[in-house]
Scaffold this active site. Sequence first.
Site, PDB file in Angstrom:
ATOM      1  CD  GLU A 243      -2.969  -0.725   0.522  1.00 43.31           C
ATOM      2  OE1 GLU A 243      -3.368   0.000  -0.370  1.00 43.31           O
ATOM      3  OE2 GLU A 243      -3.950  -1.642   0.658  1.00 43.31           O
ATOM      4  CB  CYS A 277      -1.936   7.264   1.531  1.00 47.56           C
ATOM      5  SG  CYS A 277      -3.578   6.422   2.193  1.00 47.56           S
TER       6      CYS A 277
END
Length: 525
Positions: A243, A277
């Site tokens: 990720e 993010c």
Amino acid sequence: MATETQAVLGKMVVDTNPATGEVLAEIPCAGAEEVQAAVRRARAAQPAWQRLSVAKRITVLRKFQHSLRDRTREVAELICRESGKPTAEAIATEILVVLDAAEFCIRTAHRFMRDQPVPHGNLAMKSKRGVLAREPYGVIGIIAPWNYPFSTPAVETLAALAVGNAVVIKPSEFTPLAALELQKLMRLAGLDPDLLQVVVGEGLTGAALVESGIDKLIFTGSVATGKRVAEMAARRLLPVVLELGGKDPMIVLPDVDLDVATSGALWGGFMNAGQTCLSVERCYVHRSIYEAFLRMMIDKIGRLRVGNGLDSEVEMGPLIHARQLAVVEAHVDDAVRRGARLLAGGRRLIELGENFYAPTLLADVTPEMRVIREETFGPILPVAPFDTEQEAIDLANDSEFGLAASVWTRDRKRGEAIARQIKAGTVMINDMISCFGISEAPHGGFKQSGIGRTHGEMGMAEMVQVKYIDSDLLPNMKKVWWYGYGSQFQEQAQALVQALFGRGIVARLKGALLTSGSVRRKTRI
Ligand code: NAD
């Protein structure tokens, strides 16, 4: 391995509050031997956990969920002190996310772990029954970043434990206390301490975890570290989920409610001081509303309350550390030097503390600027105009990242049509970031933003190995495709091709007759 142990020997992680500089904890870095010992303990404890019924495992998850609910305030304040984000944000984007992820695992684990029949379409295979069985990997390693220090490792841990794995977490060296709190809450819920362990340290401790013999790694962090970790994992053929970073675009179409879209951009760009993010890192606004959008943004940015997140009135906290601040400054300087208009912010807020940077608005940004090409991870909203829908889609896709994107319009169909043309793991219409709080939704990126998924059933699927079990129901019969090749077999095989795939019903029936007529071959071994 011995050299790595020596390298971290005596080294400490010094955990500080980014808003005040106060030292919260000093924790020795775990060396390779300690990491290996943790993995060994986890491996020894895991089979008994796997043998427990799903019902017994989720009882522990339920107890964890209740004790987290009861300690919401203190856990949120700990997250706030360690990461700098406002306490309200810690509750909304970390604790609520984890409580709901626990609920999802509790609700889903039974069905997910049930054997799944695999019906056979092929007539020749009709005498068999197949099922998919799901088995935990064993020991899952989790390497986590500092920006969601509680929810990132917690959501992954819940999914891993629910299906029967043990877990070893290496939290970020900037936020180890949140992961230690997760460990504490799980122990209070009755989890065998060996099933969830936390090894504190810097990159070397993370590298030691990759090399420790874990069965799968869930890594969340930057693209650069992700690549290093993937190389190490490849040498061991260790399966990984990555990720990684993002550069999420926000596309604002001319039919939006400007007040709503600008409030969305404000939150999407500045929540957690832009250190998410899924933050809006690029904003493309239709030229017909461009200047009005900018004017409203200047006004709203001016009203944002920046400070120490422990103060309930504060909406934006500091950056995590000086290195992050330096990246932000470099991106702003580069953009201004190349012709961007600085409409708000663009400076440190030294009066608040060393790590504070003013929420910043840049207009007329262009594709070659660092603020458009690289992940900034700070409180900067770079905005550029577009003329046509296709141009907006092309601008959004012009990036090596592909984590998420958002499209803003009152026309849902139009928004969804654009969403399908954007290369990203998630596209939201009229919102952003909140997908992280939808426990059923998978989270992960296209392109450099990563490999694999966390969250939702796809995230759970990353925590199991799939085993296909097939039983033949006619154990007294030799199979027609076994040895005994020859002209008869060839005819029979050809007839089978006709029976299964012949052109039209007549050819298929003929093939079926020929196949059954020639089942008994004399030459079978
Ligand atoms: P980072 O890559 O610097 O560190 C991440 C983790 O990796 C830390 O625990 C670190 O100690 C560890 N690490 C460092 N070197 C290592 C090595 N050689 N081997 C093993 N582990 C090592 O990232 P960060 O600064 O902590 O986090 C910010 C980044 O994380 C941003 O790029 C952000 O976009 C990304 N992120 C992505 C997601 C997502 O879900 N896609 C979520 C949160 C953050």
